[in-house]
Every structure is written in structure tokens, then in C-alpha cells.
Design a protein around this motif. Sequence first.
Motif, PDB file in Angstrom:
ATOM      1  N   ARG A  23      86.027  33.297  -1.204  1.00 62.19           N
ATOM      2  CA  ARG A  23      85.561  34.577  -1.747  1.00 62.19           C
ATOM      3  C   ARG A  23      84.395  34.444  -2.702  1.00 62.19           C
ATOM      4  NH1 ARG A  23      91.179  37.838  -2.701  1.00 62.19           N
ATOM      5  NH2 ARG A  23      91.033  39.027  -0.778  1.00 62.19           N
ATOM      6  N   SER A  24      84.356  33.302  -3.457  1.00 64.50           N
ATOM      7  CA  SER A  24      83.295  33.226  -4.472  1.00 64.50           C
ATOM      8  C   SER A  24      81.939  32.848  -3.892  1.00 64.50           C
ATOM      9  CB  SER A  24      83.701  32.279  -5.613  1.00 64.50           C
ATOM     10  OG  SER A  24      84.279  31.127  -5.087  1.00 64.50           O
ATOM     11  N   CYS A  25      81.876  32.487  -2.620  1.00 60.32           N
ATOM     12  CA  CYS A  25      80.565  32.142  -2.025  1.00 60.32           C
ATOM     13  C   CYS A  25      79.797  33.422  -1.672  1.00 60.32           C
ATOM     14  CB  CYS A  25      80.749  31.282  -0.773  1.00 60.32           C
ATOM     15  SG  CYS A  25      79.164  30.905   0.022  1.00 60.32           S
ATOM     16  N   VAL A  26      78.569  33.509  -2.196  1.00 61.46           N
ATOM     17  CA  VAL A  26      77.748  34.701  -1.924  1.00 61.46           C
ATOM     18  C   VAL A  26      76.617  34.362  -0.937  1.00 61.46           C
ATOM     19  CG1 VAL A  26      78.282  35.837  -4.112  1.00 61.46           C
ATOM     20  CG2 VAL A  26      76.334  34.279  -3.995  1.00 61.46           C
ATOM     21  N   HIS A  27      76.767  33.282  -0.242  1.00 64.24           N
ATOM     22  CA  HIS A  27      75.819  32.716   0.737  1.00 64.24           C
ATOM     23  C   HIS A  27      74.362  32.743   0.288  1.00 64.24           C
ATOM     24  CE1 HIS A  27      76.684  36.762   2.704  1.00 64.24           C
ATOM     25  NE2 HIS A  27      77.900  36.377   2.433  1.00 64.24           N
ATOM     26  N   CYS A  28      74.125  32.399  -0.976  1.00 62.61           N
ATOM     27  CA  CYS A  28      72.752  32.408  -1.500  1.00 62.61           C
ATOM     28  C   CYS A  28      71.935  31.215  -1.007  1.00 62.61           C
ATOM     29  CB  CYS A  28      72.792  32.395  -3.031  1.00 62.61           C
ATOM     30  SG  CYS A  28      73.580  30.915  -3.703  1.00 62.61           S
ATOM     31  N   GLY A  29      72.614  30.099  -0.694  1.00 58.52           N
ATOM     32  CA  GLY A  29      71.905  28.923  -0.189  1.00 58.52           C
ATOM     33  C   GLY A  29      71.326  28.004  -1.252  1.00 58.52           C
ATOM     34  N   PHE A  30      71.625  28.281  -2.548  1.00 61.45           N
ATOM     35  CA  PHE A  30      71.105  27.395  -3.595  1.00 61.45           C
ATOM     36  C   PHE A  30      71.619  25.960  -3.444  1.00 61.45           C
ATOM     37  CE2 PHE A  30      70.348  30.894  -7.022  1.00 61.45           C
ATOM     38  CZ  PHE A  30      69.246  31.335  -6.284  1.00 61.45           C
ATOM     39  N   CYS A  31      72.749  25.814  -2.760  1.00 63.64           N
ATOM     40  CA  CYS A  31      73.358  24.483  -2.626  1.00 63.64           C
ATOM     41  C   CYS A  31      72.658  23.629  -1.561  1.00 63.64           C
ATOM     42  CB  CYS A  31      74.834  24.630  -2.262  1.00 63.64           C
ATOM     43  SG  CYS A  31      75.091  25.720  -0.835  1.00 63.64           S
ATOM     44  N   LEU A  32      71.877  24.255  -0.695  1.00 66.21           N
ATOM     45  CA  LEU A  32      71.341  23.500   0.450  1.00 66.21           C
ATOM     46  C   LEU A  32      70.476  22.295   0.057  1.00 66.21           C
ATOM     47  CD1 LEU A  32      72.528  25.911   2.012  1.00 66.21           C
ATOM     48  CD2 LEU A  32      70.559  25.779   3.531  1.00 66.21           C
ATOM     49  N   PRO A  48      76.457  22.874   2.878  1.00 69.07           N
ATOM     50  CA  PRO A  48      77.688  23.463   2.334  1.00 69.07           C
ATOM     51  C   PRO A  48      77.937  24.879   2.877  1.00 69.07           C
ATOM     52  CG  PRO A  48      76.292  22.571   0.591  1.00 69.07           C
ATOM     53  CD  PRO A  48      75.507  22.477   1.855  1.00 69.07           C
ATOM     54  N   ARG A  49      76.868  25.676   2.888  1.00 64.58           N
ATOM     55  CA  ARG A  49      77.041  27.067   3.348  1.00 64.58           C
ATOM     56  C   ARG A  49      77.473  27.100   4.812  1.00 64.58           C
ATOM     57  NH1 ARG A  49      71.859  30.779   2.751  1.00 64.58           N
ATOM     58  NH2 ARG A  49      71.144  29.386   4.397  1.00 64.58           N
ATOM     59  N   GLY A  50      76.873  26.253   5.635  1.00 67.71           N
ATOM     60  CA  GLY A  50      77.254  26.202   7.049  1.00 67.71           C
ATOM     61  C   GLY A  50      78.704  25.780   7.215  1.00 67.71           C
ATOM     62  N   ALA A  84      75.445  22.328  -7.965  1.00 69.35           N
ATOM     63  CA  ALA A  84      74.288  23.207  -7.754  1.00 69.35           C
ATOM     64  C   ALA A  84      74.667  24.683  -7.652  1.00 69.35           C
ATOM     65  CB  ALA A  84      73.552  22.788  -6.480  1.00 69.35           C
ATOM     66  N   CYS A  85      75.911  24.982  -7.352  1.00 71.12           N
ATOM     67  CA  CYS A  85      76.301  26.361  -7.011  1.00 71.12           C
ATOM     68  C   CYS A  85      76.405  27.264  -8.243  1.00 71.12           C
ATOM     69  CB  CYS A  85      77.651  26.336  -6.289  1.00 71.12           C
ATOM     70  SG  CYS A  85      78.283  27.994  -5.966  1.00 71.12           S
ATOM     71  N   PRO A  86      75.633  28.353  -8.285  1.00 74.78           N
ATOM     72  CA  PRO A  86      75.703  29.247  -9.453  1.00 74.78           C
ATOM     73  C   PRO A  86      76.965  30.111  -9.463  1.00 74.78           C
ATOM     74  CG  PRO A  86      74.095  30.074  -7.853  1.00 74.78           C
ATOM     75  CD  PRO A  86      74.621  28.794  -7.303  1.00 74.78           C
ATOM     76  N   SER A  87      77.679  30.185  -8.333  1.00 79.02           N
ATOM     77  CA  SER A  87      78.861  31.056  -8.267  1.00 79.02           C
ATOM     78  C   SER A  87      80.158  30.304  -8.499  1.00 79.02           C
ATOM     79  CB  SER A  87      78.942  31.727  -6.889  1.00 79.02           C
ATOM     80  OG  SER A  87      77.778  32.449  -6.653  1.00 79.02           O
TER      81      SER A  87
HETATM   82  S1  SF4 Z   1      75.263  27.897  -3.742  1.00 78.43           S
HETATM   83 FE1  SF4 Z   1      77.439  28.463  -3.860  1.00 78.43          FE
HETATM   84  S2  SF4 Z   1      77.470  30.679  -3.472  1.00 78.43           S
HETATM   85 FE2  SF4 Z   1      75.462  29.924  -2.776  1.00 78.43          FE
HETATM   86  S3  SF4 Z   1      75.775  29.443  -0.575  1.00 78.43           S
HETATM   87 FE3  SF4 Z   1      76.134  27.552  -1.681  1.00 78.43          FE
HETATM   88  S4  SF4 Z   1      78.371  27.560  -2.032  1.00 78.43           S
HETATM   89 FE4  SF4 Z   1      77.823  29.666  -1.486  1.00 78.43          FE
END
Ligand code: SF4
Length: 422
Positions: A23-32, A48-50, A84-87
Motif C-alpha cells: 500500500r505504501s508504494c506510490v510507484h514514483c520510481g525514485f528507487c530505480l 524494485p517497482r517492477g 532511496a524510497c521517500p514513502s
Molecule cells: S521509491 Fe518507494 S514508493 Fe517510489 S516506486 Fe520505489 S518503492 Fe514505490
Amino acid sequence: MHSKPADSLADSPLAWEARDLLRSCVHCGFCLPACPTYRVTGSELDSPRGRIYLIKEMLEHGRATATARIHLDRCLTCRACETACPSGVQYGRLADLGRELVERQPPSSRAAAVRFVRFALARVATRRELFTPLVRIGQALRPALPAALQALVPARGTGGSTTRDLLAWPAARHARRMAVLEGCVQPGLAPQINAAAARVLDQLGISLVAARDVGCCGAMAHHLGRSDAALDQVRRNVAAGKRLLEGGCETIVSTASGCGAFAKDYGHVLRHAGASISAAGARVSAATRDLCEVIDPAALAELVAAAGRTREPVRVAWQAPCSLQHGQRSSTTGRVEALLRAAGCELVATRNPTLCCGSAGTYSILQPELARELRTRKLDSLLDDRPTAIATANIGCLEHLRQASPVPVRHWIEIVDSILFA
Ligand code: SF4
Ligand code: SF4
């Protein structure tokens, strides 16, 4: 990210836990950009997002596809994405749940040879009474082995030209006592690490005792998705850890950051195992420290000054294991660097310090191509400023890097020990 487990998973607490973590993933992609496998393959499914999407699909369809298994297997569980994840997505826990769901698929979902290697790793490498004699046999036969196999077996005694007994362990003489985790592979591959820790702590007024009843921490089986085997190991270790604490040890010390990160999570691992064992697990977790947390840099600097050693500073490249910098980050950030400087080392600059070296427990055996590519990249960045040694804090990284490094790779406490006692 919203998801609802399929009817076939409606009774699975794992599935609901994974749903909550998603639920906390907002698929922003900052982790890529932080993800080592994404940086190598460039594929969203290796990010991670994938992988989070693949776990979501697995929950909703009630079954794991080969694609989900392949890309979860390629994940190092380095947890750089968490940093890296802001969420605040707890990706490591989510990946573990995803892997457990994958392992519940019919056995035909993996090739027989791969299943055998995974089984052997979980059965042999986690038992020091089996693993240590195997390493000793390999060391005896080392000169006759082909070069590729020779590289896998460390030579006995890694002290270079020193004539000191690197396994000398001081007698327990101090009121302050700490227990050190023996682990599974470290006593076979590098028994000198814990002995070096015991000598340095002895000079700081702390006696280190070997926690012989504590076996493999359970991380290897856990990350291979063998949760029942991992739980058995964790239960045994928690009982042994409790006895050590009740017997007067103030702390349980880990000299392998991978084991320490997992032991610090025992309370969570045992969350469904009953109130009493889960409370004992939380107590053992709370008493567990990485070695860098129990040595005060100022006290170490005084000790080195009092020892009066005058020598050229060792030029060290520090490789922060992921289990230290992402797994235990709040308590260990910058700590080893401070200790190495306190011991008089010169730390050289490195590039991409947050990226994994490709060791990741059993990863270098199960995903050799990606692991080698990541190691090459890591060594390039570590060697950029011409260090004379690489320091690390985890036996897996040490062994993986050692096999390809032109300079010695050592646990940081071995470097401190050599400065104090050489
Ligand atoms: S940085 Fe966090 S919230 Fe954003 S896509 Fe990656 S796992 Fe999801
Ligand atoms: S744990 Fe590491 S390899 Fe796995 S998705 Fe996160 S950053 Fe990538």
C-alpha cells in the motif's frame, strides 16, 4: 498501490501482510537508480517497482508466474531501494513474503538442478560442523585444484608476512563480557576475524566469549524462501542468546553484518510463533549489536596512541556492506569509517558507495553472471584511488571481492588489530 488477494489466498496471513506492505508504494520510481540489478539490465522488471508489481499480480491471481520467480530471484535483497524510497516502503520484507509465496508453488516451477543447489546451500552452508571440514579439505587440496576452484577457497592464514598467531584468543579476564556470534561459514573461511575482535575488545576492557551454541542466524534459509528451516534456526538461537544474556553477557556482537541485520529482526521473524518466543526474540534482537557499535572511536584512538605505533597510514577503501548501510543503517552509518580513521587509516574516495558488490548471501552462486558484473563495477569504484587494502564488515562481501581483487580484502577489525599488534 492497492491490491486484493485472490480467493485462493484469502486464508493466507502472508498474502494480507504483503497486501498491507504494498500500500505504501506510490510507484514514483525514485528507487530505480538505486537498484543494482536495474542499473545492469535496464529492465523495469529488475527494478524494485517492477518487482512490487509482480508481487501484486501474484497476490491477485493467486499463483506465481515464471516471470515473477525469475525477477524475484534476481533481486539481491540489498535494500538500497528502501534507503532511496521517500514513502518508506519496506521492500525487504515484501520481497521475503513474495519469495515465500513463490516457494509454495509446485516444485516443477524450478529446474531440478537449481532446486538441488538451493537445497544443498540451505543444508550444508548453514551448518558449520559440515562446512568448516569441507573448507579445510579444499584448503589442503588447493594447490592441486584448477584455478577457477582455487579462487573459491581462501588460503589458510590471511595475515600476509606476519608471524603472529592470528587465532590467539585472550583469556576472559574482564567483568564486562560480550558474546560473539560464530555463524555458519565464517569460522571455516575466516576464523581470524572473531579472534581479532576478541584481542581489540580485550584491550578496551571487554572480554569476548564465543557463542558456540548459536548456529547459523537463519538468514540464508529465510532468503531462499525456506521459512520453516529458518524458523527452527532462529528459535534455537533465541534460546541460546537468552541463556547468554541471563549468564551475564551484556551484548551479543556480530562481526558479519548480514547475520547481525537478520538477528536484529528476530522479534519480527518470530511474530507468528507465540507470545513467549516472540518476546524472547525481541529481547535477543535488542541486545544484538554490530561490532562497530560496541567500540568507541575515541577510546580506540587513545588505545592506538598509547600503543605508540608509528607507520605509514594504511590507505583503505571502505566497502559498506548493504546489510550494514541499508539493513542496519540508523545505528551504524559512518561508524566503521570513524573507527578506521581513529586507528590511523587513510580512507580513499570511492564511487557509488551505496551499490551492492553482488555477494548477497547465496546470490553469487545462484546468479553468477549478475554477481560477477556487479563485483567488477564495485571493484572499479573501490580501486579508483589506489588503496592498499579494501575493508568490509561482512564475510560474504569479503569472500566475493577477495576472489577478484588485486589488493587484500579484509574485515575492518583485522586492519585495526594489525595496527595495534603487528
Ligand atoms: S521509491 Fe518507494 S514508493 Fe517510489 S516506486 Fe520505489 S518503492 Fe514505490
Ligand atoms: S533489494 Fe536491491 S536488488 Fe532488490 S529491488 Fe531493492 S535495490 Fe533492487
